[in-house]
Design an enzyme around this catalytic site. Structure first.
Site, PDB file in Angstrom:
ATOM      1  N   LYS A   1       0.842  -1.212   0.000  1.00 50.18           N
ATOM      2  CA  LYS A   1       0.000   0.000   0.000  1.00 50.18           C
ATOM      3  C   LYS A   1       0.868   1.249   0.000  1.00 50.18           C
ATOM      4  O   LYS A   1       0.691   2.144  -0.826  1.00 50.18           O
ATOM      5  CB  LYS A   1      -0.899   0.008   1.252  1.00 50.18           C
ATOM      6  CG  LYS A   1      -1.540   1.360   1.529  1.00 50.18           C
ATOM      7  CD  LYS A   1      -2.499   1.323   2.694  1.00 50.18           C
ATOM      8  CE  LYS A   1      -1.908   1.550   4.058  1.00 50.18           C
ATOM      9  NZ  LYS A   1      -1.544   2.943   4.377  1.00 50.18           N
ATOM     10  N   ASN A   2       1.818   1.301   0.929  1.00 50.12           N
ATOM     11  CA  ASN A   2       2.563   2.546   1.117  1.00 50.12           C
ATOM     12  C   ASN A   2       3.622   2.793   0.047  1.00 50.12           C
ATOM     13  O   ASN A   2       4.228   3.866   0.008  1.00 50.12           O
ATOM     14  CB  ASN A   2       3.170   2.599   2.523  1.00 50.12           C
ATOM     15  CG  ASN A   2       2.078   2.780   3.568  1.00 50.12           C
ATOM     16  OD1 ASN A   2       0.957   3.181   3.231  1.00 50.12           O
ATOM     17  ND2 ASN A   2       2.384   2.476   4.819  1.00 50.12           N
TER      18      ASN A   2
ATOM     19  N   CYS B   1      -5.441   7.640   9.183  1.00 53.73           N
ATOM     20  CA  CYS B   1      -5.825   7.031  10.461  1.00 53.73           C
ATOM     21  C   CYS B   1      -5.606   8.017  11.613  1.00 53.73           C
ATOM     22  O   CYS B   1      -4.635   8.791  11.595  1.00 53.73           O
ATOM     23  CB  CYS B   1      -4.984   5.779  10.705  1.00 53.73           C
ATOM     24  SG  CYS B   1      -5.599   4.343   9.841  1.00 53.73           S
TER      25      CYS B   1
ATOM     26  N   ARG C   1      -0.048  14.321  12.892  1.00 52.84           N
ATOM     27  CA  ARG C   1       0.454  14.155  11.531  1.00 52.84           C
ATOM     28  C   ARG C   1       0.603  15.481  10.766  1.00 52.84           C
ATOM     29  O   ARG C   1       0.009  15.677   9.704  1.00 52.84           O
ATOM     30  CB  ARG C   1      -0.416  13.164  10.750  1.00 52.84           C
ATOM     31  CG  ARG C   1      -0.589  11.853  11.484  1.00 52.84           C
ATOM     32  CD  ARG C   1      -1.350  10.824  10.703  1.00 52.84           C
ATOM     33  NE  ARG C   1      -0.515  10.106   9.750  1.00 52.84           N
ATOM     34  CZ  ARG C   1      -0.924   9.064   9.036  1.00 52.84           C
ATOM     35  NH1 ARG C   1      -2.166   8.637   9.141  1.00 52.84           N
ATOM     36  NH2 ARG C   1      -0.118   8.456   8.215  1.00 52.84           N
TER      37      ARG C   1
HETATM   38  N1  EPU Z   1       5.901  14.311  10.917  1.00 52.31           N
HETATM   39  C1  EPU Z   1       5.997  15.623  11.301  1.00 52.31           C
HETATM   40  N2  EPU Z   1       6.079  16.567  10.314  1.00 52.31           N
HETATM   41  C2  EPU Z   1       6.067  16.248   8.997  1.00 52.31           C
HETATM   42  C3  EPU Z   1       5.968  14.905   8.616  1.00 52.31           C
HETATM   43  C4  EPU Z   1       5.885  13.941   9.601  1.00 52.31           C
HETATM   44  O1  EPU Z   1       6.000  15.939  12.483  1.00 52.31           O
HETATM   45  O2  EPU Z   1       6.130  17.161   8.167  1.00 52.31           O
HETATM   46  C5  EPU Z   1       5.779  13.284  11.963  1.00 52.31           C
HETATM   47  C6  EPU Z   1       4.413  12.566  11.870  1.00 52.31           C
HETATM   48  O3  EPU Z   1       3.419  13.298  12.548  1.00 52.31           O
HETATM   49  C7  EPU Z   1       4.710  11.239  12.491  1.00 52.31           C
HETATM   50  C8  EPU Z   1       6.164  10.978  12.065  1.00 52.31           C
HETATM   51  O4  EPU Z   1       6.705  12.241  11.709  1.00 52.31           O
HETATM   52  O5  EPU Z   1       4.624  11.355  13.873  1.00 52.31           O
HETATM   53  C9  EPU Z   1       6.313  10.021  10.905  1.00 52.31           C
HETATM   54  O6  EPU Z   1       5.637  10.505   9.784  1.00 52.31           O
HETATM   55  P1  EPU Z   1       6.067  10.133   8.291  1.00 52.31           P
HETATM   56  O7  EPU Z   1       5.983  11.387   7.499  1.00 52.31           O
HETATM   57  O8  EPU Z   1       7.324   9.382   8.286  1.00 52.31           O
HETATM   58  O9  EPU Z   1       4.890   9.176   7.860  1.00 52.31           O
HETATM   59  P2  EPU Z   1       3.845   9.344   6.694  1.00 52.31           P
HETATM   60  O10 EPU Z   1       4.550   9.590   5.411  1.00 52.31           O
HETATM   61  O11 EPU Z   1       2.750  10.243   7.078  1.00 52.31           O
HETATM   62  C10 EPU Z   1       3.949   6.800   6.053  1.00 52.31           C
HETATM   63  C11 EPU Z   1       2.924   5.710   5.976  1.00 52.31           C
HETATM   64  C12 EPU Z   1       2.468   5.326   7.371  1.00 52.31           C
HETATM   65  C13 EPU Z   1       3.689   4.883   8.175  1.00 52.31           C
HETATM   66  C14 EPU Z   1       4.762   5.991   8.173  1.00 52.31           C
HETATM   67  C15 EPU Z   1       6.031   5.592   8.882  1.00 52.31           C
HETATM   68  C16 EPU Z   1       1.843   6.257   3.891  1.00 52.31           C
HETATM   69  C17 EPU Z   1       0.625   6.681   3.185  1.00 52.31           C
HETATM   70  N3  EPU Z   1       1.776   6.173   5.205  1.00 52.31           N
HETATM   71  O12 EPU Z   1       3.255   7.878   6.659  1.00 52.31           O
HETATM   72  O13 EPU Z   1       1.586   4.230   7.223  1.00 52.31           O
HETATM   73  O14 EPU Z   1       3.293   4.629   9.495  1.00 52.31           O
HETATM   74  O15 EPU Z   1       5.071   6.362   6.821  1.00 52.31           O
HETATM   75  O16 EPU Z   1       6.571   4.457   8.325  1.00 52.31           O
HETATM   76  O17 EPU Z   1       2.846   5.941   3.269  1.00 52.31           O
HETATM   77  C18 EPU Z   1      -0.147   2.789   7.816  1.00 52.31           C
HETATM   78  O18 EPU Z   1       0.048   2.187   6.736  1.00 52.31           O
HETATM   79  O19 EPU Z   1      -0.909   2.324   8.705  1.00 52.31           O
HETATM   80  C19 EPU Z   1       0.522   4.056   8.060  1.00 52.31           C
HETATM   81  C20 EPU Z   1       0.147   4.884   9.005  1.00 52.31           C
END
Ligand code: EPU
Length: 426
Positions: free
Chosen positions: A22-23, A118, A123
């Site tokens: 998915k990701n 979620c 986030r």
């Molecule tokens: N964060 C910030 N500022 C930002 C970006 C992120 O504070 O500008 C914080 C977030 O709030 C979070 C942490 O950094 O606490 C990690 O966020 P990250 O940006 O790495 O995650 P994401 O890109 O939003 C993707 C996956 C998530 C997975 C994370 C970490 C997708 C669509 N989602 O999210 O997947 O947990 O990377 O590996 O790719 C899931 O599949 O259940 C899921 C939540």
């Protein structure tokens, strides 16, 4: 809404094939906006968030043809909409976040609504926005929308305050359209980021540092027509590994990527699980006793993945001894704890640390999925529990798992999905 009814205490046995990630699929789909020619992507999983994103792609002007159940052709040669606040679905999934980088690169402007996903934490996207500004974007806030405009995108040197997966992907996509070289330091090293870079490089991009924390992107490469297959889902792989462990079963997992599973694989071996590596894409996982307790701390890759934290929480509920789980990535990833307690779990939480004293047995109960990974952890607990469980809001699990109950049924699980007419009243 639907619910799963699970009759527990079955030993799961057999073979399971892992779907596309998915990701990885989500940013790969949005990256096709950068192409002026059709791109064929296979191994796209059929799951809730991916379906929503494919509809969004159509609504912003991409021509999408489904060539087979898991293969799509995306053709973004026409005009692409920049105002994402007008497009249904954008604000319901987190996977729409990389539309920002791709459309900013393509159109030099984007209107972005607040994004969903979620409810596992606030986030924010501040790291994405800081990077976009360095690349030349001017960002204005109007109500709950953000307006991005870039007269010119110019390669730059950015350091990410946190190695955010989404920010790394977004900045790669924008940097692809920038003049000159962009260097991203403290970039996320997750396999899903690597998969996106593989696709872009196969199409003619010049991105180096693959899989490391420093990426270098030479902008303005012409992208050519390609076919690409999405990597296997490492979270689904881990989920089925844990199915074998929790039900004291034996599952051969096929079409996975063994190399991406190290943090879980080592942890499981430490607690007494037999894991046999059968080549690069197959694992045999077998357990015939109660697992020992363990400690984990979620971290960016190659650390322990936060997306497997909730399933590990279910395992800890049944392990012999006291386990400690520290969640360092999201603030609210313990929302499933009250539901697991209804099934007999003994869990104490203090901020982002859970202390779990394993019980011999959990029992079936009426529970509801708080979020995607919390939902699957309830399914795992129910498969191992004594008696029947009624798991409401099953569609939350469909956001990230393809044909979950069918795959489980083939492994001897007693799980059915039924319509949930009354929903769930606490
Ligand atoms: N964060 C910030 N500022 C930002 C970006 C992120 O504070 O500008 C914080 C977030 O709030 C979070 C942490 O950094 O606490 C990690 O966020 P990250 O940006 O790495 O995650 P994401 O890109 O939003 C993707 C996956 C998530 C997975 C994370 C970490 C997708 C669509 N989602 O999210 O997947 O947990 O990377 O590996 O790719 C899931 O599949 O259940 C899921 C939540």
């Amino acid at each position: 809404m639907s619910q799963f009814i699970v009759d527990g205490n079955n030993c799961l046995k057999g073979n399971v094939s892992i779907s596309g990630s998915k990701n990885s699929a989500l940013p790969i789909i949005t990256s096709t906006i950068l192409f002026k020619c059709p791109v064929e992507i296979s191994n796209i999983p059929d799951m809730g968030d991916v379906r929503i994103l494919i509809q969004i792609m159509k609504d912003i002007g991409v021509k999408v043809d489904q060539l087979s159940p898991d293969t799509f052709r995306f053709d973004a040669s026409g005009d692409i909409e920049s105002d994402l606040s007008k497009i249904k679905g954008v604000s319901t999934i987190r996977g729409s976040q990389t539309l920002l980088g791709a459309i900013l690169g393509r159109n030099h402007e984007v209107i972005l609504p607040v994004l969903g996903g979620c409810p596992i934490g606030a986030r924010p996207m501040d790291i994405h926005f800081q990077g976009m500004k360095k690349l030349g974007a001017v960002i204005e806030n109007k109500g709950n929308r953000k307006y991005f405009k870039a007269k010119k995108l110019q390669g730059t040197h950015v350091y990410l305050d946190y190695s955010s997966v989404g920010a790394t992907e977004n900045l790669i996509l924008t940097a692809m359209s920038a003049e000159g070289i962009t260097i991203i330091e403290n970039a996320a090293q997750e396999p899903e980021v690597v998969d996106l870079v593989y696709l872009l490089n196969q199409a003619g991009a010049r991105i180096s540092g693959i899989g490391s924390s420093t990426l270098q992107i030479i902008g303005k490469s012409a992208l050519k027509r390609i076919k690409f297959s999405v990597m296997p889902d490492r979270i689904e792989t881990g989920t089925f590994m844990l199915c074998a462990v929790m039900t004291k079963g034996k599952i051969q997992i096929e079409d996975c990527c063994v190399q991406d599973m190290s943090s879980l694989l080592f942890k499981l071996r430490d607690i007494g699980v037999k894991v046999e590596i059968r080549g690069q894409s197959s694992l045999l996982v077998e357990m015939d006793k109660r697992s020992s307790s363990f400690n984990i701390r979620t971290m960016p890759f190659p650390g322990f993945p936060t997306d497997l934290q909730s399933p590990m929480l279910s395992l800890a509920c049944l392990a012999g001894g006291t386990s400690i789980i520290s969640e360092t990535v999201y603030e609210n990833r313990f929302n499933v704890v009250p539901e697991l307690r209804k099934m007999g779990a003994n869990i104490m939480t203090n901020d982002k640390i859970a202390t779990i004293t394993g019980v011999e047995k959990m029992f079936g109960a009426e529970v509801q999925c708080p979020d995607l990974r919390g939902g699957i952890s309830l399914v795992l607990a129910a498969l191992a529990a004594d008696g029947k469980s009624y798991i409401h809001r099953a569609s939350v699990v469909d956001r990230g798992y393809q044909f979950i109950e069918k795959k489980l049924q083939r492994l001897n699980a007693s799980i059915v999905r039924v319509e949930d007419e009354n929903g769930y009243i606490r």
